[in-house]
Write a protein that holds these residues in place. Structure first.
Motif, PDB file in Angstrom:
ATOM      1  N   LEU A 113      15.429 -42.868 -21.784  1.00 54.58           N
ATOM      2  CA  LEU A 113      15.906 -41.545 -22.209  1.00 54.58           C
ATOM      3  C   LEU A 113      16.392 -41.584 -23.642  1.00 54.58           C
ATOM      4  O   LEU A 113      16.130 -40.679 -24.441  1.00 54.58           O
ATOM      5  N   CYS A 114      17.140 -42.616 -24.001  1.00 51.24           N
ATOM      6  CA  CYS A 114      17.711 -42.689 -25.337  1.00 51.24           C
ATOM      7  C   CYS A 114      16.639 -42.913 -26.385  1.00 51.24           C
ATOM      8  O   CYS A 114      16.625 -42.276 -27.415  1.00 51.24           O
ATOM      9  N   THR A 115      15.705 -43.844 -26.130  1.00 48.22           N
ATOM     10  CA  THR A 115      14.686 -44.158 -27.125  1.00 48.22           C
ATOM     11  C   THR A 115      13.691 -43.037 -27.286  1.00 48.22           C
ATOM     12  O   THR A 115      13.008 -42.944 -28.287  1.00 48.22           O
ATOM     13  N   SER A 116      13.557 -42.125 -26.289  1.00 45.74           N
ATOM     14  CA  SER A 116      12.629 -40.994 -26.430  1.00 45.74           C
ATOM     15  C   SER A 116      13.283 -39.811 -27.108  1.00 45.74           C
ATOM     16  O   SER A 116      12.707 -38.751 -27.194  1.00 45.74           O
ATOM     17  N   GLY A 117      14.519 -39.963 -27.575  1.00 40.65           N
ATOM     18  CA  GLY A 117      15.189 -38.882 -28.300  1.00 40.65           C
ATOM     19  C   GLY A 117      15.926 -37.926 -27.406  1.00 40.65           C
ATOM     20  O   GLY A 117      16.404 -36.891 -27.842  1.00 40.65           O
ATOM     21  N   MET A 118      16.032 -38.229 -26.121  1.00 39.73           N
ATOM     22  CA  MET A 118      16.692 -37.328 -25.191  1.00 39.73           C
ATOM     23  C   MET A 118      18.162 -37.710 -25.051  1.00 39.73           C
ATOM     24  O   MET A 118      18.572 -38.831 -25.341  1.00 39.73           O
ATOM     25  N   THR A 119      18.958 -36.775 -24.566  1.00 38.09           N
ATOM     26  CA  THR A 119      20.371 -37.041 -24.370  1.00 38.09           C
ATOM     27  C   THR A 119      20.559 -38.111 -23.308  1.00 38.09           C
ATOM     28  O   THR A 119      20.026 -38.014 -22.207  1.00 38.09           O
ATOM     29  N   CYS A 120      21.308 -39.151 -23.604  1.00 42.87           N
ATOM     30  CA  CYS A 120      21.516 -40.261 -22.683  1.00 42.87           C
ATOM     31  C   CYS A 120      22.739 -39.975 -21.822  1.00 42.87           C
ATOM     32  O   CYS A 120      23.851 -39.873 -22.330  1.00 42.87           O
ATOM     33  N   THR A 121      22.509 -39.795 -20.504  1.00 44.21           N
ATOM     34  CA  THR A 121      23.609 -39.417 -19.617  1.00 44.21           C
ATOM     35  C   THR A 121      23.745 -40.374 -18.448  1.00 44.21           C
ATOM     36  O   THR A 121      24.212 -40.017 -17.385  1.00 44.21           O
ATOM     37  N   ALA A 122      23.266 -41.602 -18.644  1.00 42.69           N
ATOM     38  CA  ALA A 122      23.283 -42.546 -17.532  1.00 42.69           C
ATOM     39  C   ALA A 122      24.697 -42.897 -17.104  1.00 42.69           C
ATOM     40  O   ALA A 122      24.947 -43.186 -15.949  1.00 42.69           O
ATOM     41  N   ALA A 123      25.611 -42.877 -18.061  1.00 39.53           N
ATOM     42  CA  ALA A 123      26.972 -43.300 -17.739  1.00 39.53           C
ATOM     43  C   ALA A 123      27.641 -42.347 -16.760  1.00 39.53           C
ATOM     44  O   ALA A 123      28.311 -42.762 -15.831  1.00 39.53           O
ATOM     45  N   LYS A 124      27.435 -41.034 -16.971  1.00 39.38           N
ATOM     46  CA  LYS A 124      28.095 -40.069 -16.109  1.00 39.38           C
ATOM     47  C   LYS A 124      27.272 -38.799 -16.025  1.00 39.38           C
ATOM     48  O   LYS A 124      26.810 -38.276 -17.026  1.00 39.38           O
ATOM     49  N   LYS A 125      27.059 -38.332 -14.817  1.00 41.94           N
ATOM     50  CA  LYS A 125      26.319 -37.101 -14.615  1.00 41.94           C
ATOM     51  C   LYS A 125      27.135 -35.916 -15.120  1.00 41.94           C
ATOM     52  O   LYS A 125      28.320 -35.796 -14.786  1.00 41.94           O
ATOM     53  N   PRO A 126      26.521 -34.995 -15.906  1.00 43.80           N
ATOM     54  CA  PRO A 126      27.278 -33.819 -16.350  1.00 43.80           C
ATOM     55  C   PRO A 126      27.455 -32.842 -15.186  1.00 43.80           C
ATOM     56  O   PRO A 126      26.710 -32.866 -14.211  1.00 43.80           O
ATOM     57  N   ASP A 127      28.465 -31.976 -15.315  1.00 38.10           N
ATOM     58  CA  ASP A 127      28.647 -30.945 -14.292  1.00 38.10           C
ATOM     59  C   ASP A 127      27.468 -29.980 -14.300  1.00 38.10           C
ATOM     60  O   ASP A 127      26.945 -29.609 -13.258  1.00 38.10           O
ATOM     61  N   LYS A 128      27.038 -29.539 -15.500  1.00 34.66           N
ATOM     62  CA  LYS A 128      25.893 -28.646 -15.629  1.00 34.66           C
ATOM     63  C   LYS A 128      25.084 -29.056 -16.851  1.00 34.66           C
ATOM     64  O   LYS A 128      25.629 -29.276 -17.937  1.00 34.66           O
TER      65      LYS A 128
END
Length: 462
Positions: free
Chosen positions: A46-61
């Motif tokens: 996700l990070c290397t493709s330029g997308m927001t990296c959210t592996a650490a914690k799932k967002p609420d929305k």
């Protein structure tokens, strides 16, 4: 000795047991490490493709952003929005597959601007939300968003009319100085769709239409022109109101009754059997009118059409104009009306350059592939849109818990939104206008609907 043997056997069993425990413990740790590595790999992708990296914690929305000036190679956040709805949709699909979609669902924000839709924006079952985590496509708060099924045209493609023949046909000095013309090919339009014959009874007898070079079945709505957000009128006379038939020289054949296959139902001596149905032998309506002042202008008009309620007020029909006789002050239609022509019946003539004489009118010359417009008083930049798309602007099939919210959708030859199947899908707070087909179609499914919306100037409602 027996006692010593039992003690040795017990020690051997204990040793085997402890080895098995240690082995199980090692396997568990390996499994945990594998899961951690897999998670790190997903985050890395996700990070290397330029997308927001959210592996650490799932967002609420999950929030995704689109802008007409964005770029689909961006990561879709507020500062780096995508350009197209399709990219935002596909991004949500990727997040869903990787388990990174927000616990409370997703919202895709369209920033202010116009979004040209060249193919239906399609949402399917894989784009569904849930009751606890719905998906919403909406305009950003307090911003105006338009999803258009038409092409925004650069006003610099238009120029004043200079062709002497065109100026002569216009025949109005004031109009000729204000009318603008452009080549459709410069707008990327090489094939011009056929004009639609307005009226519930225009396509009842296909033989007439085919004989005169028109499609025998009603096509998709033709190109329409919108100036500064308003629908334009195909050049016509009179500009408002109607003319009326007067002296009927020839009422024409009765196209609606004489060609029925079973004459016994109607007891008509004038019934024409199928083998004798020859359009060229049918009698053509000819009549005078209450205002013949423009007949001279129509003598050489190309493609002029006549819309009228030629016998009954519920039987409206469009028929091509065949010819005018200025000496007799008569006009002749190119084929019979469905129920002949009676006196004092309303009609008007349209689709002719000769009547392009007021702001807000247009004319398309299909032979020369030119479009003429008479713009309103020019007080600023001219917003010109030509409707082109025949498919729905938004298509939702078997979706669940998806909302389209607070957007303007229209200026199209087809529908604005089609919802088919699925459940709990909603169109909320939208303005839907200028559609060439039914504004919104909702079929099958359960708990799908539309609320808080304004539907106007459409071919059909919801």
């Amino acid at each position: 000795m027996a006692v010593i043997s039992k003690i040795l056997q017990k020690k051997q069993c204990d040793s085997v047991f402890h080895k098995q425990v240690r082995r199980c413990d090692i396997l568990k740790r390996i499994t945990v490490l594998k899961d951690m590595i897999a998670g790190l790999c997903v985050a890395s992708v996700l990070c290397t493709s330029g997308m927001t990296c959210t592996a650490a914690k799932k967002p609420d929305k999950t929030e995704v952003y689109i802008s007409a000036s964005g770029n689909d190679s961006n990561n879709g956040d507020k500062s780096n929005p995508f350009k197209t709805p399709e990219r935002a949709r596909d991004y949500l699909r990727e997040l869903k597959k990787s388990g990174q979609l927000g616990r409370d669902g997703a919202v895709v924000y369209f920033r202010e601007g116009d979004y040209r839709v060249t193919e239906s924006f399609e949402l399917t079952k894989e784009d569904s939300g849930t009751k606890e985590a719905p998906t919403c496509y909406r305009a950003y708060p307090n911003e105006n968003v338009r999803l258009l099924g038409g092409e925004k045209v650069d006003e610099n493609l238009f120029s004043p009319v200079t062709d002497p023949e065109a100026i002569k046909r216009i025949g109005n000095d004031t109009a000729a100085k204000n009318i603008l013309v452009a080549k459709l090919s410069d707008m990327g339009i090489d094939e011009i769709p056929p004009i639609v014959l307005t009226g519930a009874y225009s396509y009842m007898i296909e033989e007439y239409l085919e004989f005169n070079g028109y499609p025998s079945e009603k096509p998709a709505q033709g190109i329409e022109v919108f100036l500064n957000g308003k629908s334009c009128t195909n050049a016509r006379y009179p500009n408002e109101g109607e003319l009326y038939t007067a002296n009927i020289k020839e009422e024409g054949s009765d196209g609606g009754v004489e060609w029925y296959d079973d004459p016994s139902k109607y007891s008509l001596s004038t019934f024409v059997p199928p083998e004798e149905r020859k359009p060229e032998l049918m009698k053509l309506p000819t009549f005078t009118m209450n205002d013949s002042s423009h007949l001279e202008k129509w003598k050489d008009a190309k493609g002029a059409l006549v819309y009228g309620k030629f016998m009954y007020l519920w039987a409206d029909q469009t028929i091509a104009l065949k010819e005018v006789n200025t000496a007799n002050k008569t006009m002749t239609l190119a084929w019979p009306s469905l129920y002949k022509v009676g006196s004092e019946k309303p009609f008007y003539v349209f689709n002719l350059l000769e009547e392009l004489d007021v702001p807000g009118e247009y004319y398309i010359d299909r032979d020369e592939k030119l479009i003429y417009i008479y713009p309103p008083e020019h007080t600023g930049k001219l917003d010109i849109v030509l409707s082109l798309l025949t498919d729905p602007i938004i298509s939702m099939k078997d979706c669940e818990y998806v909302t389209i919210k607070n957007m303007d959708i229209g200026m199209t030859r087809g529908s604005a939104v089609n919802v088919s199947g699925g459940t709990h899908n909603l169109i909320d707070g939208c303005e839907i206008y200028y559609t060439g087909a039914r504004a919104v179609m909702i079929t099958d499914g359960t708990y799908n609907g539309m609320i808080n919306s304004h539907v106007h100037d459409v071919e059909g409602g919801v």
